[in-house]
Design an enzyme around this catalytic site. Structure first.
Site, mmCIF file in Angstrom:
data_model
loop_
_atom_site.group_PDB
_atom_site.id
_atom_site.type_symbol
_atom_site.label_atom_id
_atom_site.label_comp_id
_atom_site.label_asym_id
_atom_site.label_seq_id
_atom_site.Cartn_x
_atom_site.Cartn_y
_atom_site.Cartn_z
ATOM 1 N N SER A 1 0.999 -1.198 0.046
ATOM 2 C CA SER A 1 0.105 -0.230 0.122
ATOM 3 C C SER A 1 0.847 1.204 0.075
ATOM 4 O O SER A 1 0.317 2.244 -0.249
ATOM 5 C CB SER A 1 -1.059 0.118 1.125
ATOM 6 O OG SER A 1 -1.956 -1.050 1.249
ATOM 7 N N TYR B 1 -1.115 -1.533 -9.027
ATOM 8 C CA TYR B 1 -1.620 -2.268 -7.868
ATOM 9 C C TYR B 1 -1.385 -1.484 -6.579
ATOM 10 O O TYR B 1 -2.252 -1.238 -5.779
ATOM 11 C CB TYR B 1 -1.063 -3.757 -7.885
ATOM 12 C CG TYR B 1 -1.675 -4.632 -6.654
ATOM 13 C CD1 TYR B 1 -2.839 -5.118 -6.917
ATOM 14 C CD2 TYR B 1 -0.746 -4.746 -5.669
ATOM 15 C CE1 TYR B 1 -3.177 -6.095 -5.870
ATOM 16 C CE2 TYR B 1 -1.047 -5.519 -4.557
ATOM 17 C CZ TYR B 1 -2.482 -6.173 -4.621
ATOM 18 O OH TYR B 1 -2.904 -6.829 -3.703
#
Ligand code: NAP
Length: 252
Positions: free
Chosen positions: A144, A157
């Site tokens: 993340s 992603y």
């Protein structure tokens, strides 16, 4: 502890991998579970059968989480069956790889639509069926960003998962007044269809496992256990946070 008896849950992408692990963990704690899938109806039906074997109510709900009309239909089905929802796990996700300069607009849009927009669309519909004490859990990743893990080849992603963390924090603030908790789980490397290619490559696997203090990839049930905890009443003062389940990767 972590008793979910009588709770109604929806797990997106519950037909395989981490989603299946989450479905079974919630059902073991007593929840009725709706298993969402995109295309693999047989896998979803098999997971539903496993939930029923545990003695919990279950249903299968098809929807592409990136398509608003399909998401609305899925939640209509849940409303008609249960009339409420206590737990939403936004797990559905996809991954593709490309060097940054070769990444196509189509790849970018597809990953963003499923991984990030899908969580937004499902959460908005879920809140309409939720009462105080309900829980939303979003699947992020150690990819993340902001935690010092440098991945290449997956810019789209990582951007989508960074968005998931930001979305989670904002939802936690906005939904606190409704008594709804929103948290994220950030898995490290977990055995699933998404990672089986990389884990089958011996060289890659060696390099990867060297970065994980626990020395092995995690299993879907490791993420299921974290989800069962965050879905429980015991986690009622936890909101807006990210729970890393990574075998110590970030600490190593
Ligand atoms: P997976 O094995 O590839 O399974 C993906 C699941 O998502 C399947 O149930 C699939 O449904 C569903 N899905 C895909 N596109 C969908 C769509 N448009 N609408 C609804 N459902 C859709 O993936 P996984 O490894 O279990 O990953 C689950 C989540 O964890 C993802 O958000 C992923 O980014 C995250 N994560 C995974 C890892 C890891 O190491 N595995 C690490 C960090 C984060 P069908 O069966 O119908 O195709």
């Amino acid at each position: 502890m972590f008793d979910l008896t009588g709770k109604k849950a929806l797990v997106t992408g519950g037909s395989r991998g981490i989603g299946r692990g989450i479905v079974l963990a919630l059902a073991k704690q007593g929840a009725a579970v709706a298993v969402n899938y995109h295309s693999r109806v047989d896998e979803a039906a098999a997971v539903m059968a496993e939930v029923k074997k545990l003695g919990r109510p279950a249903l299968v709900v098809q929807a592409d989480v990136s398509q608003k009309d399909q998401v609305i239909k899925m939640f209509d089905q849940i409303r008609q069956t249960w009339g409420q929802l206590d737990i939403l796990v936004n797990n559905a996700g996809i991954l593709s790889q490309a060097p940054f300069q070769d990444l196509t607009e189509e790849q970018w849009d597809q990953v963003m639509a499923v991984n990030l927009k899908g969580q937004f669309l499902c959460s908005q519909e879920a809140v309409k069926l939720m009462k105080p004490g309900s829980k939303i859990i979003n699947l992020a990743s150690i990819a993340s960003g902001g935690v010092g893990v440098g991945f290449g080849l997956i810019a789209h992603y990582t951007a989508s998962k960074g968005g998931v963390v930001a979305l989670t924090e904002n939802m936690a603030v906005d939904l606190a007044a409704k008594g709804i908790n929103t948290n994220a789980i950030a898995p490290g490397v977990i055995e699933s269809d998404m990672t089986k290619g990389m884990l089958a490559d011996e060289q890659y696997q060696k390099g990867l496992l060297a970065r994980i203090p626990k020395g092995k990839a995690g299993k879907p049930e490791d993420i299921g256990a974290a989800a069962a905890f965050l879905a429980s009443d015991e986690a009622s003062y936890i909101t807006g946070t990210v729970l890393y389940v990574d075998g110590g990767w970030l600490a190593g």
